[in-house]
Design an enzyme around this catalytic site. Structure first.
Site, PDB file in Angstrom:
ATOM      1  NE  ARG A  39     -30.353   8.982   7.312  1.00  0.00           N
ATOM      2  CZ  ARG A  39     -31.029   7.629   6.702  1.00  0.00           C
ATOM      3  NH1 ARG A  39     -30.235   6.727   6.452  1.00  0.00           N
ATOM      4  NH2 ARG A  39     -32.276   8.082   6.301  1.00  0.00           N
ATOM      5  CB  CYS A  47     -38.796   3.400   5.702  1.00  0.00           C
ATOM      6  SG  CYS A  47     -38.211   2.423   7.060  1.00  0.00           S
ATOM      7  NE  ARG A  81     -37.746   9.573   2.124  1.00  0.00           N
ATOM      8  CZ  ARG A  81     -36.591   9.346   2.861  1.00  0.00           C
ATOM      9  NH1 ARG A  81     -35.971   8.030   2.881  1.00  0.00           N
ATOM     10  NH2 ARG A  81     -35.934  10.258   3.447  1.00  0.00           N
ATOM     11  CG  HIS A 111     -36.866   8.493   8.826  1.00  0.00           C
ATOM     12  ND1 HIS A 111     -36.161   9.615   8.010  1.00  0.00           N
ATOM     13  CD2 HIS A 111     -36.544   7.425   7.997  1.00  0.00           C
ATOM     14  CE1 HIS A 111     -35.522   9.230   7.091  1.00  0.00           C
ATOM     15  NE2 HIS A 111     -35.782   7.997   6.900  1.00  0.00           N
ATOM     16  CG  ASP A 162     -37.930   0.321   9.924  1.00  0.00           C
ATOM     17  OD1 ASP A 162     -37.318  -0.009   9.116  1.00  0.00           O
ATOM     18  OD2 ASP A 162     -37.757   1.433  10.618  1.00  0.00           O
ATOM     19  CD  GLN A 192     -39.445   6.745   4.645  1.00  0.00           C
ATOM     20  OE1 GLN A 192     -38.218   6.612   4.597  1.00  0.00           O
ATOM     21  NE2 GLN A 192     -40.206   6.156   3.787  1.00  0.00           N
TER      22      GLN A 192
HETATM   23  N1  NVA Z   1     -35.465   2.267  11.640  1.00  0.00           N
HETATM   24  C1  NVA Z   1     -34.646   2.410  10.647  1.00  0.00           C
HETATM   25  C2  NVA Z   1     -35.081   3.197   9.376  1.00  0.00           C
HETATM   26  C3  NVA Z   1     -34.058   3.197   8.390  1.00  0.00           C
HETATM   27  C4  NVA Z   1     -34.427   4.301   7.235  1.00  0.00           C
HETATM   28  C5  NVA Z   1     -33.075   2.660  11.082  1.00  0.00           C
HETATM   29  O1  NVA Z   1     -33.252   3.575  11.922  1.00  0.00           O
HETATM   30  O2  NVA Z   1     -32.176   1.930  11.006  1.00  0.00           O
HETATM   31  N1   CP Z   2     -35.883   4.931   4.045  1.00  0.00           N
HETATM   32  C1   CP Z   2     -34.486   5.583   4.391  1.00  0.00           C
HETATM   33  O1   CP Z   2     -34.479   6.617   4.910  1.00  0.00           O
HETATM   34  O2   CP Z   2     -33.549   5.004   3.542  1.00  0.00           O
HETATM   35  P1   CP Z   2     -31.982   5.297   3.337  1.00  0.00           P
HETATM   36  O3   CP Z   2     -31.703   4.738   4.947  1.00  0.00           O
HETATM   37  O4   CP Z   2     -31.556   4.522   2.433  1.00  0.00           O
HETATM   38  O5   CP Z   2     -31.846   6.764   3.611  1.00  0.00           O
END
Ligand code: NVA
Ligand code: CP
Length: 334
Positions: free
Chosen positions: A106, A270, A315, A133, A229, A136
């Site tokens: 990540r 998400c 998840r 992602h 989101d 997800q």
């Molecule tokens: N768009 C958000 C998703 C988090 C799961 C981010 O990248 O922060």
């Molecule tokens: N939805 C998601 O990816 O959550 P986290 O950022 O907590 O992993």
């Protein structure tokens, strides 16, 4: 069908039947866990989880899934490895590939996870990049399928920052699975044209449509799923908040918007979400800009239509299925 040895970097790399296969496997793993049936099918294997950005769901899902499958799990965060600072991605990948049977990443650019996969030569999974992602999506598709019983022909509407990782992945997921995708966003936050073109091409073969609009009423009408989101994603500059709030305030998911949709419309997110003042950032934004709820109101977030915690629960079995499918071609006992 065998997906052994494959990476899971973006859904564009997967065919509809392969995604359906992963969804089936996810349901089996979910049932096994519920019924306390042990499934330590990958005993003796080890995986490493690289997190350059923070996480609750994704990290916990990978850890629990890995442990349930009987694997050893190493977690490395941004400050505790040499990656990037003292050692190139290529060298890091080569080292990790010699010790581990799978790698989760990540972080920032999609190019980083692609590079890790290229040089590690073990299955590599994208746990979120700036662009996509994909894990997800499998959790979300399982949630949608559990609720409606099918995927094809549903209308999913994403409202908000139409070019972020989740929105990009949703557009691809919908096009692949025959779900009509509408993105409602201000012009400045429309998805990049090249991805829209690619998705249009896929959608045209799957009997579904992609629509990008700024018109809330038109976009929301007939929606079965409204998805939003955060307005500012991880890794974006702090200074962008004011601009985003001004751009996206009219696009908040609230009661008025939900009423414009189909009667059976559900709400998805998400997570994490800014729907109240119970977070540090939520409070800071309130003190600076006077808004107490951002992308979704607390009322909708907590309503019966909201399946956000089902998504979070899903998840884990879906990530388990992704890891299992790419690491083994053994059939599972049900
Ligand atoms: N768009 C958000 C998703 C988090 C799961 C981010 O990248 O922060
Ligand atoms: N939805 C998601 O990816 O959550 P986290 O950022 O907590 O992993």
């Amino acid at each position: 069908m065998s997906l052994k040895g494959r990476n899971f970097l973006k859904l564009l790399d997967y065919q509809e039947e392969e995604i359906l296969h992963i969804l089936d496997l996810s349901q089996k793993f979910k049932d096994m866990k519920k019924n306390n049936i042990p499934h330590r099918y990958l005993e003796g294997k080890n995986i490493v989880l690289l997190f350059e950005k923070t996480s609750t769901r994704t990290r916990c899902a990978f850890e629990v899934a890995g442990l349930d499958l009987g694997m050893g799990v190493t977690y490395l965060d941004a400050s505790s490895s040499q990656m990037g600072k003292k050692e190139s991605i290529e060298d890091t990948a080569k080292v990790l590939g010699r010790m581990y049977d799978g790698i989760e990443y990540r972080g920032y650019g999609q190019n980083i996870v692609e590079k890790l996969a290229k040089y590690a030569k073990v299955p590599t999974w994208n746990g979120l990049t700036n662009e996509y992602h994909p894990t997800q999506m499998i959790g979300d598709l399982l949630t949608i399928k559990e609720h409606f019983g099918y995927l094809k022909g549903l209308n999913l509407t994403f409202v908000g920052d139409g070019r972020n990782n989740v929105a990009n992945s949703l557009m691809v997921a919908c096009a692949k699975m025959g779900i009509n995708y509408t993105c409602i966003a201000p012009n400045e936050l429309y998805p990049i044209e090249s991805l829209v073109d690619t998705c249009n091409e896929i959608a045209s073969k799957n009997d579904c449509k992609i629509k990008i609009t700024s018109d809330i009423k038109d976009g929301v009408a007939k929606s079965n799923i409204i998805y939003t989101d955060v307005w500012v994603s991880m890794g974006e500059p702090e200074g962008i908040w004011e601009k985003r709030i001004n751009l996206l305030k009219p696009y908040q998911v609230n009661q008025k918007m939900m009423k414009m949709a189909n009667d059976n419309c559900i709400f998805l997110h998400c997570l994490p979400s800014f729907h109240d003042l119970n977070t540090t950032i939520g409070k800071e934004i309130f003190n600076k800009y006077g808004i107490s709820e951002m992308e979704v109101t607390d009322e909708i977030f907590k309503s019966e239509k909201s399946l956000v915690f089902n998504q979070a629960e899903n998840r884990m079995p879906t990530i388990k299925a992704i890891m299992y499918a790419t690491m083994s071609d053994e059939k599972i006992n049900e």
